[in-house]
Design an enzyme around this catalytic site. Structure first.
Site, PDB file in Angstrom:
ATOM      1  N   CYS A 114       0.891  -1.841   0.031  1.00 31.61           N
ATOM      2  CA  CYS A 114      -0.286   0.340  -0.419  1.00 31.61           C
ATOM      3  C   CYS A 114       0.679   1.422   0.293  1.00 31.61           C
ATOM      4  CB  CYS A 114      -0.843   0.042   1.383  1.00 31.61           C
ATOM      5  SG  CYS A 114      -2.343  -1.528   1.466  1.00 31.61           S
ATOM      6  N   HIS A 262      -3.801   7.114   0.562  1.00 31.63           N
ATOM      7  CA  HIS A 262      -3.858   6.055   0.547  1.00 31.63           C
ATOM      8  C   HIS A 262      -5.343   5.374   0.682  1.00 31.63           C
ATOM      9  CE1 HIS A 262      -4.146   1.625  -0.377  1.00 31.63           C
ATOM     10  NE2 HIS A 262      -3.461   1.154   0.941  1.00 31.63           N
ATOM     11  N   ASN A 292      -9.973  -1.134  -3.086  1.00 26.46           N
ATOM     12  CA  ASN A 292      -8.529  -0.530  -2.857  1.00 26.46           C
ATOM     13  C   ASN A 292      -7.517  -1.290  -3.726  1.00 26.46           C
ATOM     14  OD1 ASN A 292      -5.924  -0.633  -1.405  1.00 26.46           O
ATOM     15  ND2 ASN A 292      -6.237  -1.323  -0.062  1.00 26.46           N
TER      16      ASN A 292
END
Length: 335
Positions: A114, A262, A292
């Protein structure tokens, strides 16, 4: 000494839209359950055979290069961030070099999940600051959908992730008041297994072990996430690393024009927004549409924000990420 600036942005997502209702047909879940926990309405999944991590990265990169004002012959280096490479090895960086028809420039792969794009930007920034390179292609691309446990057993993770890619061209900037002002990177490996995919890996379970056991209940090759633990750590580390970046540049929260976090979970972004008392116009979220996309989430969101006119010359833009590892970081940019 130079600064680096983002001279071009691009993104690509598959056309195949998968809604929460679509998932409810194969997983014991529903739209309300997913939205309440993640804020996600839909995500994109590749059609097998049509896209790979590399091909999505190439498509995003072509747009970024075109918008940057440079030609592919001007690209000096490639940095590719992903947790879902086409092959165990080699990494997708060299595949991009090949598929874009670039010169025999170096290609580096970043495996920081991430936080991958933030780490990749930081590396590119240092190369340009020292004068080693002038134009660097940075890509974040992920293909999650074919590696998820798309059953009720895996719903806590599988409903969250989507596929896509984003890219940026970083170029030399001689005006030291502009461009990337600073980057800040951290890790805390003691929590590595709280968000991880353990197998196949040389250390514990390689392909030969999985095949030999032939255990239908083996979950080691599916992603595992301790959701509550990750959430609690994320909100703390996001706040710390954003403040670290602001303090390093003698800036205040009020100086932020746009924050692009993020896209891990809409609830995390909203928590940070409330903590810093930022308005909706100061925080850009698109997890509702894409889920995501890990290393791709920041470049996709940053590109969309730029396309929508939310970033102007002179704006202070803050990028921040937290994820598996645990790793986290921030990038402070004067556009």
């Amino acid at each position: 000494m130079y600064h680096s600036k983002i001279s071009g942005l691009g993104y690509y997502v598959p056309e195949n839209i998968v809604t929460n209702d679509d998932l409810s047909k194969i997983i014991e879940t529903n739209d309300e359950w997913i939205q309440e926990r993640t804020g996600i309405l839909e995500r994109r999944h590749v059609i097998r055979g049509e896209d790979t991590t590399t091909s999505m990265g190439v498509k995003a990169a072509k747009i970024a290069i075109e918008r940057s004002g440079v030609v592919k012959e001007d690209i000096d280096f490639v940095i590719f961030a992903t947790l879902s490479p086409d092959y165990y090895f080699p990494g997708p960086g060299v595949l991009v070099q090949r598929d874009l028809g670039l010169r025999t420039v170096g290609a580096l792969d970043v495996r920081n999940q991430c936080s991958g794009f933030v780490y990749a930007i930081s590396i590119a920034d240092q190369y340009i600051k020292t004068g080693m390179y002038k134009n660097i292609l940075v890509i974040g691309s992920e293909l999650h959908s074919t590696g998820l446990d798309m059953t009720t057993r895996g719903r806590g993770v599988s409903v969250i992730f989507g596929d896509g890619a984003g890219a940026a061209v970083l170029s030399r900037e001689e005006d030291l008041a502009k461009g990337i002002l600073s980057t800040h990177l951290h890790s805390e490996g003691q929590h590595a297994e709280e968000l991880a995919l353990i197998a196949p890996g040389m250390g514990k379970r390689w392909v030969t072990d999985i095949i030999a056991d032939n255990d239908p209940n083996d979950e080691s090759y599916f992603p595992y996430m301790n959701g509550q633990f990750v959430f609690k750590n994320a909100v703390v580390r996001f706040s710390e690393v954003i403040n670290e970046g602001l303090q390093a540049n003698d800036l205040q929260v009020s100086d932020i024009n746009l924050m692009v976090p993020h896209q891990a979970n809409l609830r995390i972004s909203q928590f940070i927004q409330q903590k810093f008392r930022l308005t909706d116009d100061q925080v850009f979220n698109n997890i509702q549409k894409y889920g995501n996309t890990t290393a791709a989430s920041i470049p996709i969101a940053l590109t969309e924000a730029w396309e929508q006119g939310k970033i102007k010359s002179g704006d202070l833009v803050v990028l921040a990420a937290f994820g598996s590892g645990f790793t986290w970081g921030s990038v402070i940019i004067r556009w």
